[in-house]
Design a protein around this motif. Sequence first.
Motif, PDB file in Angstrom:
ATOM      1  N   THR A   1       0.820  -1.209   0.000  1.00 43.32           N
ATOM      2  CA  THR A   1       0.000   0.000   0.000  1.00 43.32           C
ATOM      3  C   THR A   1       0.859   1.266   0.000  1.00 43.32           C
ATOM      4  O   THR A   1       0.438   2.300  -0.508  1.00 43.32           O
ATOM      5  N   THR A   2       2.051   1.178   0.555  1.00 45.07           N
ATOM      6  CA  THR A   2       2.929   2.361   0.573  1.00 45.07           C
ATOM      7  C   THR A   2       4.084   2.253  -0.416  1.00 45.07           C
ATOM      8  O   THR A   2       4.587   3.259  -0.897  1.00 45.07           O
ATOM      9  N   TRP A   3       4.543   1.034  -0.684  1.00 46.11           N
ATOM     10  CA  TRP A   3       5.696   0.770  -1.544  1.00 46.11           C
ATOM     11  C   TRP A   3       6.950   1.486  -1.040  1.00 46.11           C
ATOM     12  O   TRP A   3       7.816   1.874  -1.820  1.00 46.11           O
TER      13      TRP A   3
ATOM     14  N   ARG B   1       5.335   6.833  -4.492  1.00 50.08           N
ATOM     15  CA  ARG B   1       3.900   6.634  -4.697  1.00 50.08           C
ATOM     16  C   ARG B   1       3.143   7.945  -4.515  1.00 50.08           C
ATOM     17  O   ARG B   1       3.276   8.607  -3.483  1.00 50.08           O
ATOM     18  N   ASP B   2       2.359   8.284  -5.535  1.00 51.44           N
ATOM     19  CA  ASP B   2       1.513   9.476  -5.488  1.00 51.44           C
ATOM     20  C   ASP B   2       0.150   9.031  -4.946  1.00 51.44           C
ATOM     21  O   ASP B   2      -0.736   8.634  -5.699  1.00 51.44           O
ATOM     22  N   GLN B   3       0.008   9.105  -3.628  1.00 50.78           N
ATOM     23  CA  GLN B   3      -1.197   8.569  -2.991  1.00 50.78           C
ATOM     24  C   GLN B   3      -2.460   9.281  -3.471  1.00 50.78           C
ATOM     25  O   GLN B   3      -3.505   8.655  -3.645  1.00 50.78           O
TER      26      GLN B   3
ATOM     27  N   VAL C   1      -3.378   8.002  -6.954  1.00 48.02           N
ATOM     28  CA  VAL C   1      -3.880   6.629  -6.872  1.00 48.02           C
ATOM     29  C   VAL C   1      -5.291   6.621  -6.278  1.00 48.02           C
ATOM     30  O   VAL C   1      -6.182   5.917  -6.763  1.00 48.02           O
ATOM     31  N   ALA C   2      -5.499   7.449  -5.253  1.00 48.85           N
ATOM     32  CA  ALA C   2      -6.828   7.503  -4.617  1.00 48.85           C
ATOM     33  C   ALA C   2      -7.878   8.003  -5.608  1.00 48.85           C
ATOM     34  O   ALA C   2      -8.999   7.492  -5.654  1.00 48.85           O
TER      35      ALA C   2
ATOM     36  N   GLN D   1      -8.490   5.229  -8.060  1.00 50.17           N
ATOM     37  CA  GLN D   1      -9.175   4.131  -7.383  1.00 50.17           C
ATOM     38  C   GLN D   1     -10.651   4.449  -7.180  1.00 50.17           C
ATOM     39  O   GLN D   1     -11.519   3.584  -7.299  1.00 50.17           O
TER      40      GLN D   1
ATOM     41  N   TRP E   1      -1.420   4.555 -12.671  1.00 48.71           N
ATOM     42  CA  TRP E   1      -1.776   3.617 -11.597  1.00 48.71           C
ATOM     43  C   TRP E   1      -0.706   2.532 -11.487  1.00 48.71           C
ATOM     44  O   TRP E   1      -0.238   2.209 -10.397  1.00 48.71           O
TER      45      TRP E   1
ATOM     46  N   ASN F   1       2.608   3.450 -10.039  1.00 47.02           N
ATOM     47  CA  ASN F   1       2.549   3.665  -8.594  1.00 47.02           C
ATOM     48  C   ASN F   1       2.443   2.366  -7.809  1.00 47.02           C
ATOM     49  O   ASN F   1       2.043   2.364  -6.642  1.00 47.02           O
ATOM     50  N   THR F   2       2.739   1.255  -8.474  1.00 48.33           N
ATOM     51  CA  THR F   2       2.713  -0.030  -7.758  1.00 48.33           C
ATOM     52  C   THR F   2       4.122  -0.600  -7.664  1.00 48.33           C
ATOM     53  O   THR F   2       4.377  -1.739  -8.045  1.00 48.33           O
TER      54      THR F   2
END
Lengths: 303, 393
Positions: free
Chosen positions: B47-49, B74-76, B79-80, B83, B100, B103-104
Amino acid sequence: MTVDAAAIVAEIEAEVARRRAAGDYPLELIERLRTDFRVTPNDEPPEALAVVESSRALRSERLVVGPAVVFGKRVMRRLLAWYVSPIAEDQTRFNLSLLREVRAIERRLARVETPWAGSTASADQVIDSDALAAARVTAYGGALMAAGEGRTLVLGGGPSLVTRLGAEGVDAATADEPAPAAGPARRCDPLSVLEGVPAASLSGVVIAGLLPRLSPAEALRVIPAASAALRAGGVLVVDGPLPTGSGARAHPAGVHPAMRRWVPPETVSLLIESAGLTPPVVSDAGRVDGVDWYAVVSTRPYE
Amino acid sequence: MKLAFVVPRYGTRIVGGAETLVREYATRLATAGHAIEVLTTCARDHTTWLNHFSAGEAWESGVRVRRFPVSTRRDQAAVARIQRTLDAGLCIDPASERLWVENTGASQQMFEAIDLAADRVDALIFAPYLFASTVLGAKVRPDRSIIIPCLHDEAYARFAIVKDTLRSAAGLIFNSAPERDLARRLLGDIPPHRVVGIGFDRPERVDPDAFRRRRALAGDLVVYAGRREGGKNFPLLVEYVALYAGALSRSGPVTLVTTGSGSVDVPESAKRLVADLGFVSADEKYEAIAASIATTLLSVNESFSYLINEGWLCGVPAIVHADCAVTCNACERSGGGLWIRSAEEFAEALDRLRIDQDLRRDLGRAGQTWVLQHNSWHAVLARLEDAVRSIVQ
């Protein structure tokens, strides 16, 4: 050791159905906990626009005071964020839910309005086989003969069905376009043909394997159109692949690529009854290439 | 054979079906005499990488493990945002798909290492399909890349960027026939492929009574082991267990014993029904399973289930969701479990298993026979070696 888990699951489903019918379950509570499992469809993606951002890139064209202006805007935005962000999130949620509903309506509309589509000759050859024609004639050739003199219009089924009905003494004709130099005849659009036939002019109409290829809107119109084309005492025959037969395909496209949905004999019977024809008789129309076929036969009553 | 596995995360404490699968494949192939290396990132949390492990090389159980730092922070927020659109059942544009995926846990150094490794190994094997290590990594040398997609019927599997990677791979290895059928539905023509599956060893010594005493658990238990999150329908399982206890049971409540990762956010009213053991050893997990009436897995996105197979090894039947083709198919073929699609059916199935001990024993034994016949490690490794050889040739 072999255990028939499917049989146990079927027992469980039946027991649950029985208890539901008996009102054994607290429905209000269970309804509240229903979860919808939905597979995401493959839609076009303008949806990204529905997301409302509460912050955007800040910039200024002014050379000297630009950085100060951007800084000021950033401070202002931070101060207002507690108010703006929840509104943006609410708006995004609303937009997304609205888009989802619009997409659902689009899909439903597409299912209802899909127009008649032709198909490749090779696909038609599969369901217009001589073996299937022979089974069809056995199933309803006698009923068409009993209708008496007059022309029988055969829609679908291919030239083999017309030839075999002719051999049985039925004055059968097809509306399909003549065969080109290579390949079978081009399949006609049954609805446009039937709506162009003079009223009460036919002693028989055969709609062979075409109903699963029509949209629901077309299916609702085609039986009344056939009924109108029949004279009193004329016979209507509708046949199609049985969805629940032992060799049933997972999807009707497995029977013919242009078949979009299963149309069970019960549905055909309802359509026929609502068109004012006599109570229909459902019979077995044979099994070809692992697929069971049914036939529904009815008559236009005398006034 | 010389093989390089590429996975987003690797390690004994990494929770995840695909990650566990690759660790088992790698370790057992190395034990069998193959030269195995693993290329992975330094991340532990998907979830954070964040880079958790040290970059560099290490030998773990005979496997050469090379870890590379995640290079894309990761650009939370992005991604949010994406998502949220996916959760609403809508699609995203190709640029958002790529964002997306990037960011994984994308690691530029790992992609360079993949390129270098491609010519000195017989095959690069990627798993699972969802992350940058596979979606972007398998595009570095698609001609040398075999993907074990562990495919689920979910929004990400419909990403054009994912489909492109899967279609261009040298070959695909599936965990089950329903997963292969799903790939055909999503991709149309698929590259050369085989169904291999996952192997299991019979646990040596399992003492369910000691587990009950140690954990102070009484009464009938059901068990869930794995990621406790929405994607696995864990909240639904808690709801069903609560509903069973509160309104539907004919035999009183059961306790849901749960192990694995993720936070267990249980409503106050259901807390007494859930025993959260967190991360436990493999031995204790087997003990928890053996002490239970049934394994319960309501996820509808599975390419293979460890839990139900581990349950069968212990002679414990499974209750799965009818909308999951993979688990449902496994239960039907083995005769080792029941499938449900509502709270009432869950309750009815559970009541039957609790009341009818013969039924419970027969289902459990049928599952046990099936898993020992089809999913022994000996059989699985033979299938895997054969699959890799046939694809690379």
